[in-house]
Each structure stands twice: as C-alpha cells, then as structure tokens.
Motif scaffolding. Structure first.
Motif, PDB file in Angstrom:
ATOM      1  N   ARG A  15       0.843  -1.208   0.000  1.00  0.00           N
ATOM      2  CA  ARG A  15       0.000   0.000   0.000  1.00  0.00           C
ATOM      3  C   ARG A  15       0.871   1.248   0.000  1.00  0.00           C
ATOM      4  O   ARG A  15       0.563   2.239  -0.668  1.00  0.00           O
ATOM      5  CB  ARG A  15      -0.955  -0.008   1.196  1.00  0.00           C
ATOM      6  CG  ARG A  15      -2.060  -1.043   1.076  1.00  0.00           C
ATOM      7  CD  ARG A  15      -3.155  -0.851   2.113  1.00  0.00           C
ATOM      8  NE  ARG A  15      -2.693  -0.892   3.485  1.00  0.00           N
ATOM      9  CZ  ARG A  15      -2.629  -1.998   4.236  1.00  0.00           C
ATOM     10  NH1 ARG A  15      -2.990  -3.175   3.725  1.00  0.00           N
ATOM     11  NH2 ARG A  15      -2.220  -1.934   5.488  1.00  0.00           N
ATOM     12  N   GLU A  16       1.974   1.207   0.729  1.00  0.00           N
ATOM     13  CA  GLU A  16       2.897   2.353   0.732  1.00  0.00           C
ATOM     14  C   GLU A  16       3.535   2.525  -0.642  1.00  0.00           C
ATOM     15  O   GLU A  16       3.729   3.640  -1.112  1.00  0.00           O
ATOM     16  CB  GLU A  16       3.959   2.198   1.811  1.00  0.00           C
ATOM     17  CG  GLU A  16       4.763   3.456   2.038  1.00  0.00           C
ATOM     18  CD  GLU A  16       3.903   4.649   2.450  1.00  0.00           C
ATOM     19  OE1 GLU A  16       4.176   5.764   1.936  1.00  0.00           O
ATOM     20  OE2 GLU A  16       2.972   4.492   3.256  1.00  0.00           O
ATOM     21  N   ALA A  17       3.853   1.414  -1.300  1.00  0.00           N
ATOM     22  CA  ALA A  17       4.396   1.487  -2.662  1.00  0.00           C
ATOM     23  C   ALA A  17       3.373   2.120  -3.600  1.00  0.00           C
ATOM     24  O   ALA A  17       3.724   2.934  -4.461  1.00  0.00           O
ATOM     25  CB  ALA A  17       4.790   0.094  -3.148  1.00  0.00           C
ATOM     26  N   LEU A  18       2.104   1.765  -3.438  1.00  0.00           N
ATOM     27  CA  LEU A  18       1.047   2.351  -4.266  1.00  0.00           C
ATOM     28  C   LEU A  18       0.912   3.843  -3.987  1.00  0.00           C
ATOM     29  O   LEU A  18       0.772   4.642  -4.916  1.00  0.00           O
ATOM     30  CB  LEU A  18      -0.281   1.620  -4.034  1.00  0.00           C
ATOM     31  CG  LEU A  18      -1.469   2.109  -4.853  1.00  0.00           C
ATOM     32  CD1 LEU A  18      -1.186   2.049  -6.351  1.00  0.00           C
ATOM     33  CD2 LEU A  18      -2.711   1.277  -4.502  1.00  0.00           C
ATOM     34  N   ARG A  19       0.972   4.238  -2.716  1.00  0.00           N
ATOM     35  CA  ARG A  19       0.931   5.676  -2.378  1.00  0.00           C
ATOM     36  C   ARG A  19       2.082   6.415  -3.058  1.00  0.00           C
ATOM     37  O   ARG A  19       1.898   7.485  -3.622  1.00  0.00           O
ATOM     38  CB  ARG A  19       1.037   5.875  -0.856  1.00  0.00           C
ATOM     39  CG  ARG A  19      -0.228   5.778  -0.131  1.00  0.00           C
ATOM     40  CD  ARG A  19      -0.060   6.179   1.355  1.00  0.00           C
ATOM     41  NE  ARG A  19      -1.175   5.639   2.067  1.00  0.00           N
ATOM     42  CZ  ARG A  19      -1.231   4.438   2.636  1.00  0.00           C
ATOM     43  NH1 ARG A  19      -0.181   3.646   2.611  1.00  0.00           N
ATOM     44  NH2 ARG A  19      -2.317   4.022   3.239  1.00  0.00           N
ATOM     45  N   TRP A  20       3.274   5.829  -2.966  1.00  0.00           N
ATOM     46  CA  TRP A  20       4.448   6.455  -3.562  1.00  0.00           C
ATOM     47  C   TRP A  20       4.275   6.567  -5.068  1.00  0.00           C
ATOM     48  O   TRP A  20       4.581   7.594  -5.666  1.00  0.00           O
ATOM     49  CB  TRP A  20       5.704   5.646  -3.211  1.00  0.00           C
ATOM     50  CG  TRP A  20       6.962   6.358  -3.579  1.00  0.00           C
ATOM     51  CD1 TRP A  20       7.706   7.160  -2.778  1.00  0.00           C
ATOM     52  CD2 TRP A  20       7.607   6.351  -4.864  1.00  0.00           C
ATOM     53  NE1 TRP A  20       8.783   7.652  -3.485  1.00  0.00           N
ATOM     54  CE2 TRP A  20       8.747   7.171  -4.768  1.00  0.00           C
ATOM     55  CE3 TRP A  20       7.326   5.732  -6.074  1.00  0.00           C
ATOM     56  CZ2 TRP A  20       9.612   7.382  -5.836  1.00  0.00           C
ATOM     57  CZ3 TRP A  20       8.178   5.949  -7.153  1.00  0.00           C
ATOM     58  CH2 TRP A  20       9.314   6.770  -7.026  1.00  0.00           C
ATOM     59  N   ALA A  21       3.784   5.501  -5.693  1.00  0.00           N
ATOM     60  CA  ALA A  21       3.594   5.497  -7.145  1.00  0.00           C
ATOM     61  C   ALA A  21       2.582   6.555  -7.578  1.00  0.00           C
ATOM     62  O   ALA A  21       2.781   7.231  -8.592  1.00  0.00           O
ATOM     63  CB  ALA A  21       3.148   4.115  -7.619  1.00  0.00           C
ATOM     64  N   LEU A  22       1.507   6.709  -6.825  1.00  0.00           N
ATOM     65  CA  LEU A  22       0.504   7.734  -7.158  1.00  0.00           C
ATOM     66  C   LEU A  22       1.087   9.137  -7.030  1.00  0.00           C
ATOM     67  O   LEU A  22       0.819  10.007  -7.874  1.00  0.00           O
ATOM     68  CB  LEU A  22      -0.738   7.569  -6.286  1.00  0.00           C
ATOM     69  CG  LEU A  22      -1.612   6.363  -6.627  1.00  0.00           C
ATOM     70  CD1 LEU A  22      -2.605   6.081  -5.503  1.00  0.00           C
ATOM     71  CD2 LEU A  22      -2.328   6.567  -7.952  1.00  0.00           C
TER      72      LEU A  22
END
Length: 175
Positions: free
Chosen positions: A18-25
């Motif tokens: 989820r943190e990776a997704l936040r970073w990607a967004l």
C-alpha cells in the motif's frame, strides 16, 4: 510532455505494498502519467496424502481463488485512495509467476514500484528474492519503497499478529 507509459506497482495487500502504491501515485502526479496496480497470484497443486483421486493425481483446490485476490487488491486501493476515485489508476489481478508477470508488464511501463517487506535484519541486508529478480529482469527502472515508510502506517486488525504470507505455495499472492 506527458508520458504515455504508466508506472507499474506490485500490490499484495500488505501495508508495504500500500505504501508502494501511495508512492507510485505521488510520483505519477509529478510525472503526469497513469498508474497500473497489479496483484499476481498462482496456485500450486495440492498434494493429497492417502487415497488417490479417480485419475490417480492428487487433489486440487476446487474453487477459483481469483475473486479473493480481486477483493484484496480492491481493499488495498480503497485504503490508499481513502474511498476516493482516481481516474489515472487501473488495477489487474493476474495469474502467473510474480517476477515473470512483472518483468513482462514492465516492458510497457516507465517505472516499476515495489514495497519492501520488513522482515528483520536479513531483509535489511539483502533484497527479497522477488525484488532482486525484478531489479535484474525489469525492462524499466525499479523503485523499492523502504519498509520504514510503511511502518508509519497504522497496522490493520487483519495484519496484527499475522505471519507473512507464503511466497512459494498456496494459493497466495507472491509479492
């Protein structure tokens, strides 16, 4: 100039992904591009002990686990977006070997983003096998979001006290 290739992010439902997704967004905002979230799953044959089946092979799971992983991906996205919609984001559940699926998908991506699972000193010294393989085989740059960023996120009740998901047997996510 707007980049037409998306940022690819591997999601397994953990707080690290989820943190990776936040970073990607956030990175997609800076680059003015789309994000593609992918959860990869596979099913290994289940070896049956005792009496063989009619065809002589071991038993296999009878239900399709894909809906379970679609829910896991949807829940992770909802948590990151906080119930809002983001038209830049597409999401897929793909059956296969994680590193192969991500390596192939990286051919159409400008960046591959993965979360680092925080499993202690051994993982601090060396990247996990999935991350190592993606770094070697991806066709685009790879970003590993450190576990320390995800450790700031409140732990969900479902994750409290839970052992890490298996990486090589299952059905189960492979990130």
């Amino acid at each position: 100039m707007v980049e037409d290739r998306p940022i690819l992010v591997g999601v397994d439902g953990s707080r690290y992904s989820r943190e990776a997704l936040r970073w990607a967004l956030a990175e997609a905002d800076r680059r003015d591009c789309a994000v593609r979230a992918v959860l990869v799953w596979h099913t290994e044959p289940i070896v049956a002990a005792g009496r063989p089946t009619v065809v002589g092979a071991g038993a296999r799971a009878r239900t399709d686990p894909a809906p379970e992983y679609l829910r896991r991906l949807d829940n992770a996205i909802r948590e990151v977006l906080d119930e809002q919609d983001d038209p830049r984001l597409t999401a897929d559940v793909v059956q296969g070997a994680t590193t192969e699926v991500l390596a192939v998908a990286s051919r159409q991506a400008q960046l591959l983003v993965l979360g680092s699972h925080g499993h202690g000193r051994l993982f601090e010294v060396a990247l996990g096998t999935i991350a190592q393989s993606c770094v070697r085989h991806a066709a685009c740059p790879v970003v590993i979001v450190p576990a320390s960023l995800a450790d700031r996120e409140p732990v969900l009740a479902a994750e409290r006290g839970a052992a890490p998901l298996p990486l090589t047997y299952g059905p189960g996510p492979l990130l």
